[in-house]
Design an enzyme around this catalytic site. Structure first.
Site, short mmCIF file in Angstrom:
data_model
loop_
_atom_site.label_atom_id
_atom_site.label_comp_id
_atom_site.label_asym_id
_atom_site.label_seq_id
_atom_site.Cartn_x
_atom_site.Cartn_y
_atom_site.Cartn_z
N GLY A 68 47.51 34.89 8.03
CA GLY A 68 47.11 35.54 8.54
C GLY A 68 47.95 36.36 9.62
CG MET B 100 51.25 41.69 6.32
SD MET B 100 50.90 42.31 7.98
CE MET B 100 52.18 43.55 8.18
CB THR C 193 51.61 37.22 8.25
OG1 THR C 193 51.35 35.86 7.98
CG2 THR C 193 53.09 37.45 8.42
CB VAL C 194 52.26 41.22 12.29
CG1 VAL C 194 50.77 41.33 12.59
CG2 VAL C 194 52.94 40.32 13.32
#
Length: 537
Positions: free
Chosen positions: A355, A437, A356-357
């Site tokens: 759950g 991502m 990433t940037v």
């Protein structure tokens, strides 16, 4: 620079790429991109810009990352690539035996048990000290301002925040989860698009990290508050775990694809999966865009690569097959021979027998950064340290409680990690950073995006906007709603179990920046699946 006609876009989102001369920051959120650009205009470099954007993203996109997560980076600086692994290990006191005695048969997704040592603050401090031109205090200031004074929530972020809220409302029942709701849903719901949201506790924590060079997070008052909260909830993370933590500088690994070198970080990250797939695909003639044979080979190569990844990728100190083994051209040829006209059931090979940037930044001096950070699974463990705004990650969820598994839980061990930054060079010269991502979508997104650019000549925006597929296990392949129907039907006839997704939320969100090594001109794209923005100078 990879790009054909900059106005040619084969897919419905007709956004052209963006050019710049002195600097570029590409992120999934406009305010974060602007924070990075502000650092460039203050005299900072691409590293300062990346830190500022990353810190801002913990505030303006908290449903994807936070202060309590992990980070990885690939940096082009001083004429060479540098790799930073800032993922944290399992606590020293945790063990399979202890969890089994407590009644666990698998690692839980939420709560204190899957909390591992957070690496993000240490990554910011390490990058700033080694390569930055500005102080860490200065680079964190935009994020502090957003947290203290508030910002209007963007549409895609609001959508995912709301989805997470409804999941957490059902799943997070224990009293220690109340701090998540106090922090991220203070009105009893997720904030809506355009609604102002602020987190003064988050601002105080960021200021403490900046003032102390992140030391307070690992050996000061913040460390005490983190360990006390986790311990009181029944977790294993201690002050000693935090105090002992240091990021690792590592040598990036690569494989050749066409005339380029594709770079990823070595395990414990899954970047090796993308390299394995590309090494298999490099043995074919140049592929054609939108062709069923291209899609079929991509899917089969990814399946084989993941089979090996799940078998061999773990903590770098516990590998039973090295990246060199898995990227050996002879081994790639053996795996390539397994690909026929019909979908296969993937199984790992044995290379020893034969759950990433995500954000990208570049400056006018030639420095370039590929940076990724995440809490995992949206907001992570659901554990928010009271009064700090720190949402703790749940990376430990990926450990196995089977002692014979390659990724078996051990004290102080790093787990198989999904977040991966990418970098592309040609003839030893930088082309630029790229990344997509989204959990196990990441290596799949790397392969698809790079082939769009290299094989098909798409400019960065078109390479990112092209419809994607995602292998989810066995012979099942999920495709985006805009995926070509004729290709989906043809893949189905080849034995793939094709499922059409109702939305594009699970197909990743990426950024690309390429540099023309002759003129120094930057060319970038940002994923249309996010609130993405390119801030340029």
């Amino acid at each position: 620079m990879i790009a054909n006609d900059p106005l040619y876009h084969p897919y419905p989102a007709y956004r052209p790429p963006v050019y710049a001369g002195r600097g570029m920051v590409a992120t999934s959120q406009p305010l974060a991109a602007q924070a990075g650009l502000d650092m460039l205009k203050r005299g900072g470099n691409a590293v300062d810009a990346a830190i500022a954007a990353a810190a801002a993203l913990t505030v303006v996109e908290p449903c994807s990352n936070g202060i309590g997560g992990d980070a990885f980076a690939i940096i082009w600086h001083g004429g060479q690539l540098h790799g930073l692994n800032s993922s944290g290990p399992a606590p020293a006191a945790i063990s399979i035996g202890a969890l089994c005695e407590a009644g666990y048969t698998v690692m839980p997704q939420y709560g204190p048990i899957p909390v591992t040592v957070p690496g993000i603050p240490a990554a910011w401090a390490e990058l700033s000290e080694k390569f930055g031109k500005l102080s860490l205090e200065e680079t964190l200031e935009p994020a502090i301002q957003y947290a203290e004074y508030g910002y209007p929530v963007s549409p895609v972020t609001a959508h995912h925040w709301n989805k997470a809220f409804h999941v957490y409302k059902q799943e997070l029942r224990n009293p220690y989860f109340s701090h998540w709701f106090d922090t991220f849903a203070p009105a009893g719901r997720a904030p809506q698009a355009g609604e102002l949201w602020r987190s003064p506790d988050h601002a105080l924590t960021l200021r403490s990290i900046g003032n102390s060079g992140a030391r307070d997070f690992y050996e000061g008052e913040l460390a005490k508050r983190i360990s006390r909260f986790v311990g009181d909830a029944g977790g294993y993370l201690t002050e000693d775990d935090l105090r002992r933590y240091k990021p690792e500088w590592v040598q990036p690994i690569s494989t050749a694809y066409r005339d380029y070198e594709v770079w990823e970080l070595p395990p414990n990250g899954q970047g090796l999966v993308a390299l394995i797939a590309l090494s298999i695909l490099d043995g074919y003639e140049r592929h054609a865009a939108g062709d069923v044979e291209t899609y079929h080979r991509q899917i089969e190569a990814i399946k084989l690569a993941f089979a090996d990844g799940y078998r061999y990728i773990s903590d770098a100190s516990r590998l039973t097959a090295t990246p060199a083994d898995l990227l050996d051209p002879a081994y790639a040829a053996v795996r390539r021979k397994l690909i026929g006209n019909q979908a296969l059931q993937p199984a790992p090979g044995d290379p020893r027998s034969g759950g990433t940037v995500y954000l990208a930044a570049a400056d006018g001096e030639g420095n370039m950064v590929s940076f990724i950070q995440s809490n995992y699974m949206q907001f992570g463990s659901g554990m928010v340290v009271p009064g700090t705004g720190i949402a703790l990650q749940n990376r430990g969820k990926d450990f196995s409680l089977d002692e014979t598994h390659p990724n078996a839980l051990e004290p102080g061990k790093k787990t198989y990690h999904t977040i991966i930054p990418g970098f592309l060079t040609k003839g030893g010269q930088p082309v630029g950073p790229f990344g997509v991502m989204g959990g196990v979508m990441q290596p799949q997104g790397h392969v698809q995006t790079l082939m769009n650019a290299i094989d098909f000549g798409f400019h960065p925006q078109a390479a990112l906007d092209a419809p994607r597929w995602q292998w989810t296990g066995g012979k099942t392949v999920l495709v985006e709603p805009q995926f070509p129907a004729a290709c989906a039907q043809a893949l189905s006839r080849r034995g793939h179990d094709i499922r059409i997704a109702l939305e594009s939320g699970s197909f990743g969100r990426g950024q690309i920046i390429w540099r023309d090594n002759g003129s120094g001109v930057l060319l970038g794209g940002t994923d249309s699946r996010a609130d993405g923005s390119l801030a340029v100078w």
